[in-house]
Design a protein around this motif. Structure first.
Motif, PDB file in Angstrom:
ATOM      1  N   GLN A 103       0.469  -1.394   0.082  1.00  0.00           N
ATOM      2  CA  GLN A 103       0.047  -0.156   0.015  1.00  0.00           C
ATOM      3  C   GLN A 103       0.986   1.033   0.143  1.00  0.00           C
ATOM      4  O   GLN A 103       0.434   2.349  -0.464  1.00  0.00           O
ATOM      5  N   THR A 104       1.913   0.892   0.730  1.00  0.00           N
ATOM      6  CA  THR A 104       2.860   2.227   1.362  1.00  0.00           C
ATOM      7  C   THR A 104       3.925   2.636  -0.117  1.00  0.00           C
ATOM      8  O   THR A 104       4.392   3.464  -0.568  1.00  0.00           O
ATOM      9  N   ARG A 105       3.988   1.392  -0.773  1.00  0.00           N
ATOM     10  CA  ARG A 105       4.536   1.613  -2.262  1.00  0.00           C
ATOM     11  C   ARG A 105       6.469   1.800  -1.912  1.00  0.00           C
ATOM     12  O   ARG A 105       7.303   2.043  -2.251  1.00  0.00           O
ATOM     13  N   SER A 106       6.499   0.936  -0.793  1.00  0.00           N
ATOM     14  CA  SER A 106       7.728   1.293   0.037  1.00  0.00           C
ATOM     15  C   SER A 106       9.073   0.182  -1.103  1.00  0.00           C
ATOM     16  O   SER A 106       9.023  -0.926  -1.131  1.00  0.00           O
ATOM     17  N   LYS A 107      10.081   0.832  -0.258  1.00  0.00           N
ATOM     18  CA  LYS A 107      11.270   0.113  -1.471  1.00  0.00           C
ATOM     19  C   LYS A 107      12.633  -0.120  -0.673  1.00  0.00           C
ATOM     20  O   LYS A 107      12.819  -1.308  -1.147  1.00  0.00           O
ATOM     21  N   THR A 108      12.253  -0.206   0.589  1.00  0.00           N
ATOM     22  CA  THR A 108      13.061  -1.076   1.369  1.00  0.00           C
ATOM     23  C   THR A 108      12.116  -1.441   3.205  1.00  0.00           C
ATOM     24  O   THR A 108      10.861  -0.217   3.245  1.00  0.00           O
ATOM     25  N   ALA A 109      12.341  -1.326   3.472  1.00  0.00           N
ATOM     26  CA  ALA A 109      11.587  -2.430   5.039  1.00  0.00           C
ATOM     27  C   ALA A 109      12.554  -2.572   6.606  1.00  0.00           C
ATOM     28  O   ALA A 109      13.673  -2.807   5.979  1.00  0.00           O
ATOM     29  N   VAL A 110      12.391  -0.961   6.669  1.00  0.00           N
ATOM     30  CA  VAL A 110      13.882  -0.596   8.307  1.00  0.00           C
ATOM     31  C   VAL A 110      13.393  -1.028   9.135  1.00  0.00           C
ATOM     32  O   VAL A 110      12.500  -0.968   9.565  1.00  0.00           O
ATOM     33  N   LEU A 111      14.200  -2.128   9.960  1.00  0.00           N
ATOM     34  CA  LEU A 111      14.427  -2.419  11.601  1.00  0.00           C
ATOM     35  C   LEU A 111      15.261  -2.584  12.087  1.00  0.00           C
ATOM     36  O   LEU A 111      16.286  -2.674  11.392  1.00  0.00           O
ATOM     37  N   GLY A 112      15.019  -2.003  13.635  1.00  0.00           N
ATOM     38  CA  GLY A 112      16.179  -2.209  13.995  1.00  0.00           C
ATOM     39  C   GLY A 112      16.518  -3.842  15.372  1.00  0.00           C
ATOM     40  O   GLY A 112      15.022  -3.507  15.713  1.00  0.00           O
ATOM     41  N   LEU A 113      17.659  -3.713  14.696  1.00  0.00           N
ATOM     42  CA  LEU A 113      18.083  -5.143  15.057  1.00  0.00           C
ATOM     43  C   LEU A 113      19.123  -5.734  16.328  1.00  0.00           C
ATOM     44  O   LEU A 113      20.058  -4.951  15.613  1.00  0.00           O
ATOM     45  N   SER A 114      18.081  -5.700  17.452  1.00  0.00           N
ATOM     46  CA  SER A 114      19.291  -5.370  18.926  1.00  0.00           C
ATOM     47  C   SER A 114      19.903  -6.495  18.963  1.00  0.00           C
ATOM     48  O   SER A 114      20.626  -6.411  20.117  1.00  0.00           O
ATOM     49  N   GLY A 115      19.306  -8.279  18.453  1.00  0.00           N
ATOM     50  CA  GLY A 115      19.683  -8.887  18.892  1.00  0.00           C
ATOM     51  C   GLY A 115      18.879  -9.909  19.806  1.00  0.00           C
ATOM     52  O   GLY A 115      18.887 -10.951  20.944  1.00  0.00           O
ATOM     53  N   GLY A 116      17.105  -9.684  20.552  1.00  0.00           N
ATOM     54  CA  GLY A 116      16.851 -10.025  21.631  1.00  0.00           C
ATOM     55  C   GLY A 116      15.854 -10.445  20.526  1.00  0.00           C
ATOM     56  O   GLY A 116      15.404 -10.038  19.390  1.00  0.00           O
ATOM     57  N   LEU A 117      14.749 -10.695  21.631  1.00  0.00           N
ATOM     58  CA  LEU A 117      13.542 -12.072  20.885  1.00  0.00           C
ATOM     59  C   LEU A 117      12.775 -11.156  19.714  1.00  0.00           C
ATOM     60  O   LEU A 117      12.174 -11.654  18.912  1.00  0.00           O
ATOM     61  N   ASP A 118      12.405  -9.671  20.497  1.00  0.00           N
ATOM     62  CA  ASP A 118      11.167  -9.259  19.597  1.00  0.00           C
ATOM     63  C   ASP A 118      11.595  -9.097  18.360  1.00  0.00           C
ATOM     64  O   ASP A 118      10.943  -9.044  17.290  1.00  0.00           O
TER      65      ASP A 118
END
Length: 650
Positions: A361-376
């Protein structure tokens, strides 16, 4: 009958009522022998705290008596047997349902007798008489529709299909009866009884066995309990009834709102019993929540026959023994024996499809995620990879960022790096320490003061980095916070509280662990299995406070807010079943007996309720996220609560 000096049963204080289904070892045509067996079981089960005991159809005589039903002596013996059972029932504190042939107004009826408080309260005749194949009940019995009076001959006991039986000293105990074949009809009588207020539905039956029938019977009963938002207690004739061309197995079942709570062994010549504790408060709560139930008009009027059950027959039944029903300590986690693959695939499909739809829907080119090394963040990343596939986006569109701060350990940072490498996705490292220190200078905050400002500044800096990188790359920020954190408010407002889509919003912490473990053993055993297992074993922490001198983690979430397994248990019973504080405490002490002391449960329950109420303002402004299970906290769907609620009693 009630003695106020006797202790009150704890489970009944919380809305539970113990019920039993019995398939007794009967003798065809020997009423006195059958009465003796039924009386023995009634007395024994009353001593175990059973308030409702259901026996099979025509159990006083046996179902297979055929033309012997015409014998007046057999009919009289059965009627006398009911009176004997009523006399024996006095002071037992239980209600029983038994079946017999009953002559009324010149016709013979197949009836269920309801006995309590030492009396025969009423008779409910069978409406639908099977008369095909191996069944030919119309040869002897008349259907209930032929009744022209509402009382029996002689003693004038009420008879009819419009009777409900209410125990005035057990709130919510309203019993409706249907007999065997009545359940197999298009609209069973129990549906009307439920709409009229019956929470307990009993069915004395004589269902024979043919290949596969027991599975259909089980499904039928559990589904009817679900449709009626009621408990269903079913008792069927045992192997001793088998004669000529038919075999009976004694299949007894107890169901509550679609869940099977108890089931007897089949094909035994010995008496078989199943016992379960029914949660009447839960049923009433479900009916209040269900607009489909509330809006359905009552299509039949009923007469309520009231009675008092009084005290238990035995001392043992008044003790605080364990509930006789499944009470999982981890209610969000599928039980042992569940199809784990199917469950996890379903959850992943729900999460990934919701995220993929938003990406498209947002026509995004990337999916950005903060990866901490934790569960969530790990679960969010695994779901995000699946969502990219569903959105027809390349794996390279997954842009992960690790943002080490003052409390980041080498273990979590290393796991984030190794996980991204194993999944072959880009990972950027953007330290936040310098930016946060500059922020402290800007606002005049002492960097050595490790308070809430110190912690939240880091969470907000990380969110700012993610949002700005998403803008740079034409991307979309995927949130990582889970359902348990939302319930406790364990998130920084306008920090990790915010994203463009919270993919874990419907997944509690105990389920997060379950899903990652499944991924580690099934989906990524070769590439990242060992890394995922180490992430599961890492203590849960926001990593916002400085490390110890040896570089180890000082801040552990569960030391501050309490064990997540307790909070998930509290959350489930508070939101899903509307349980109050005292009932949650009672259930938790049962579920975690031997693991947590009572005072520990009390401590964290108080924390849960306080934090849940105080954190509603965060939930009121939470981002969109997919509902996964029956418990969700989105203010747009499942949980609407004033952000400024001032009450403290639950």
């Amino acid at each position: 009958m009630t003695d106020p000096t006797l202790p009150i049963c704890p489970r009944e204080l919380h809305g539970f009522v113990r019920v039993a289904t019995v398939s007794p070892a009967l003798k065809l045509g020997d009423v006195q022998a059958n009465v003796a067996v039924i009386r023995t079981e009634m007395q024994r089960l009353a001593g175990e705290g059973c308030r409702l005991i259901v026996f099979p159809e025509l159990c006083l005589t046996g179902y297979s008596c055929a033309d012997l039903f015409y014998l007046r002596t057999l009919q009289q013996q059965a009627l006398q047997g009911v009176k004997q059972l009523a006399e024996a029932n006095a002071e037992l504190g239980c209600c029983i349902v038994v079946g017999l042939p009953l002559a009324v107004q010149g016709r013979l009826y197949n009836v269920a007798a309801v006995i309590a408080d030492g009396e025969v309260l009423g008779y409910v005749p069978k409406i639908n008489l099977p008369n095909a194949g191996e069944f030919y009940e119309r040869r002897w019995f008349s259907p209930a529709t032929t009744l022209t009076d509402t009382h029996t001959d002689g003693d004038g006991t009420p008879i009819g299909t419009d009777l409900l039986f209410e125990a005035t000293d057990l709130p919510g105990f309203v019993l409706g009866i249907e007999v065997c074949e009545d359940l197999w009809t298009v609209i069973p009588p129990s549906s009307h009884a439920a709409l009229a207020g019956a929470t307990l539905l009993a069915n004395p039956s004589a269902s024979n066995e043919v290949l596969g029938k027991y599975q259909y019977r089980r499904q039928l009963i559990t589904q009817q309990s679900a449709r009626c938002l009621a408990a269903y207690v079913y008792s069927s004739a045992g192997a001793g009834e088998s004669s000529t061309d038919t075999v009976y197995s004694g299949h007894g079942l107890i169901a509550e709102n679609g869940a099977l709570l108890g089931e007897t062994e089949r094909f035994s010549f010995q008496t078989r019993v199943a016992i379960a504790d029914i949660d009447l408060q839960r049923l009433e709560h479900e009916r209040l929540r269900s607009t489909a139930f509330r809006d359905a008009p009552a299509t039949q009027s009923y007469s309520r026959i009231t009675f008092c059950l009084g005290n238990f027959a035995g001392e043992e039944s008044r003790t605080n023994e364990a509930l006789k029903r499944p009470l999982p300590a981890l209610p969000f986690v599928p039980p042992a024996g569940a199809d784990r693959k199917a469950v996890c695939e379903e959850i992943f499909a729900i999460q990934a499809t919701g995220l993929a739809r938003r990406l498209r829907q947002t026509r995004s080119k990337t999916a950005v995620l903060g990866l901490s090394g934790g569960l969530d963040s790990t679960l969010a990343l695994l779901v995000m990879m699946e969502a990219l596939k569903r959105a027809d986006m390349p794996p390279e569109a997954a842009l992960t960022i690790t943002m080490p701060g003052f409390g980041t350990t080498q273990r979590t940072k290393g796991n984030a790096e190794k996980l991204a490498e194993a999944l072959r996705i880009p990972l950027r490292t953007i330290p936040i320490g310098a930016a946060v220190e500059q922020h402290f200078k800007d606002i005049g905050h002492p960097p050595g003061l490790h308070d809430v400002t110190y912690e939240n500044a880091q969470a907000r800096e990380r969110t700012q980095v993610l949002m700005d990188v998403a803008n740079q790359t034409g991307g979309f920020v995927v949130g990582t916070g889970d359902l348990s954190e939302s319930a406790l408010g364990w998130c920084t407002f306008n920090g990790d509280h915010m994203s463009m889509y919270h993919v874990n919003a419907g997944v509690p912490k105990t389920l997060v662990k379950y899903l990652i473990e499944w991924c580690a053993t099934e989906l990524y055993a070769d590439e990242a299995g060992a890394i995922l297992h180490d992430i599961i074993d890492t203590p849960i922490s926001p990593e916002l406070l400085p490390l110890a001198a040896d570089g180890s983690m000082e801040q552990k979430t569960e030391d501050t807010v309490g064990p997540y397994e307790l909070h998930d248990f509290f959350l489930f019973h508070f939101v899903r079943h509307g349980c109050g504080e005292e009932k949650i405490r009672f259930l938790a002490r049962q579920a975690f007996d031997g693991k947590y002391a009572g005072e520990v449960i009390d401590q964290w329950l108080a924390v849960f309720l306080r934090r849940f109420v105080q954190s509603q303002f965060k939930r009121s402004s939470m981002p969109d996220g997919p509902k996964v299970g029956s418990v969700a906290l989105s203010p747009r769907g499942d949980w609407r609560m004033p952000s400024d609620y001032g009450g403290n009693q639950f």
